[in-house]
Design a protein around this motif. Structure first.
Motif, PDB file in Angstrom:
ATOM      1  N   GLU A  35      38.959 -10.028  45.806  1.00 33.32           N
ATOM      2  CA  GLU A  35      37.978  -9.494  46.164  1.00 33.32           C
ATOM      3  C   GLU A  35      38.257  -9.977  48.054  1.00 33.32           C
ATOM      4  N   LEU A 193      38.601  -1.795  45.059  1.00 32.55           N
ATOM      5  CA  LEU A 193      37.106  -2.652  44.987  1.00 32.55           C
ATOM      6  C   LEU A 193      36.449  -1.688  44.200  1.00 32.55           C
ATOM      7  N   LEU A 203      30.582  -6.912  41.973  1.00 34.03           N
ATOM      8  CA  LEU A 203      31.520  -7.492  42.479  1.00 34.03           C
ATOM      9  C   LEU A 203      30.890  -9.138  42.854  1.00 34.03           C
TER      10      LEU A 203
END
Length: 301
Positions: A35, A193, A203
């Motif tokens: 991420e 993502l 996330l």
């Protein structure tokens, strides 16, 4: 200031900033590397657009970018290689392995100098040759004593050096190159993502606003040294830039030992000693070389 000296100044600035980056990443312990990388790429696009406009007073010329597809391919390859080095680097910084990061960027200049000599035809002075030889001895000593390769360090050094090599093959100006590097990888980052959000759920980077902003802030703090590095790599030799890179790991080493309390054993001490002696030889050689040039008589008109 001539181009070579200006390039050296730009290289030094980039490596000083990179050398101090561990301070920033101390606020992101055990970060989700996937991420962090994706948000860093996405955040680099608006920064890159503003950079291009600030330097050229016009927006990116899409037609000009698309016409040089060879440079487009090299920019994609360079940015992909940089991502690999960057992931290894940030993993080391966020997992209390700053000394490993430091070693990686001590190894990197050896590879940059070798690429400059064997691929680009740069000339290798006696001092640079001695520096490479001593650093290689230091790394081999650590491998023999520990019984394993320093994989994080080697990954960082190898892929960052390859990044510099392929950047020299890109014909865009340095600001456009930085923008294109981020833009080409943005669809992949956004797609990743979205895929992770759908398959995993929330996330980790969006758990709280502070963490998200730190992840997103990795774009400008890494773009700034890349600006200086991109200028340097276009106007000075790869081997010279490679040796300037020693500034970065030296700063990281000081931070790791004096401020972060990382273990520095006798094996690492020997490795770093070989590297530093080699660096000292190149500095002495540079000083004497400039002194000789200063004493040379002027050519008659």
């Amino acid at each position: 200031m001539n181009n070579s000296r200006y390039g050296n100044v730009m290289a030094a600035l980039s490596f000083v900033i990179w050398g101090l980056l561990p301070i920033y990443y101390r606020y992101l312990p055990n970060a989700a590397m996937d991420e962090l990388l994706a948000l860093r790429i996405i955040g680099s696009v608006p920064v890159g657009i503003l950079l291009v406009f600030a330097m050229t007073r016009r927006w990116p010329n899409w037609a000009e970018i698309w016409q040089d597809q060879k440079s487009l391919g090299y920019a994609f390859l360079a940015s992909s290689l940089m991502c690999i080095s960057w992931v290894a680097f940030i993993w080391a910084l966020t997992n209390n392995r700053v000394i490993d990061a430091s070693l990686g960027f001590f190894i990197g200049p050896l590879i940059s100098v070798a690429l400059g000599v064997f691929v680009l035809g740069d000339k290798l002075s006696k001092g640079k040759f001695a520096a490479i030889l001593l650093a290689a001895v230091g790394v081999i000593y650590q491998v023999v004593l520990y019984g394993k390769l320093p994989m994080v360090a080697l990954t960082m050094g190898l892929f960052f050096s390859l990044y510099g090599l392929f950047k020299k093959k890109v014909n865009y100006n340095w600001s456009t190159t930085l923008f294109v590097e981020a833009l080409l990888l943005t669809p992949i980052a956004c797609g990743y993502l979205l895929f992770k959000q759908v398959t995993v759920g929330n996330l980790s980077s969006t758990v709280d606003l502070g963490t998200f902003l730190l992840y997103l802030g990795s774009a400008p703090v890494t773009i700034l040294p890349l600006i200086f590095y991109s200028i340097a790599i276009r106007i000075t030799s790869l081997s010279s830039v490679g040796l300037m890179q020693y500034i970065e790991p030296s700063l990281q080493f000081i931070l790791a030992v004096l401020f972060f309390g990382e273990l520095f054993d006798s094996v690492k001490a020997v490795t770093f000693a070989f590297i530093w002696v080699g660096l000292l030889l190149t500095v002495i050689e540079g000083v004497f070389s400039r002194a000789r040039r200063g004493k040379m008589p002027a050519h008659p008109v």
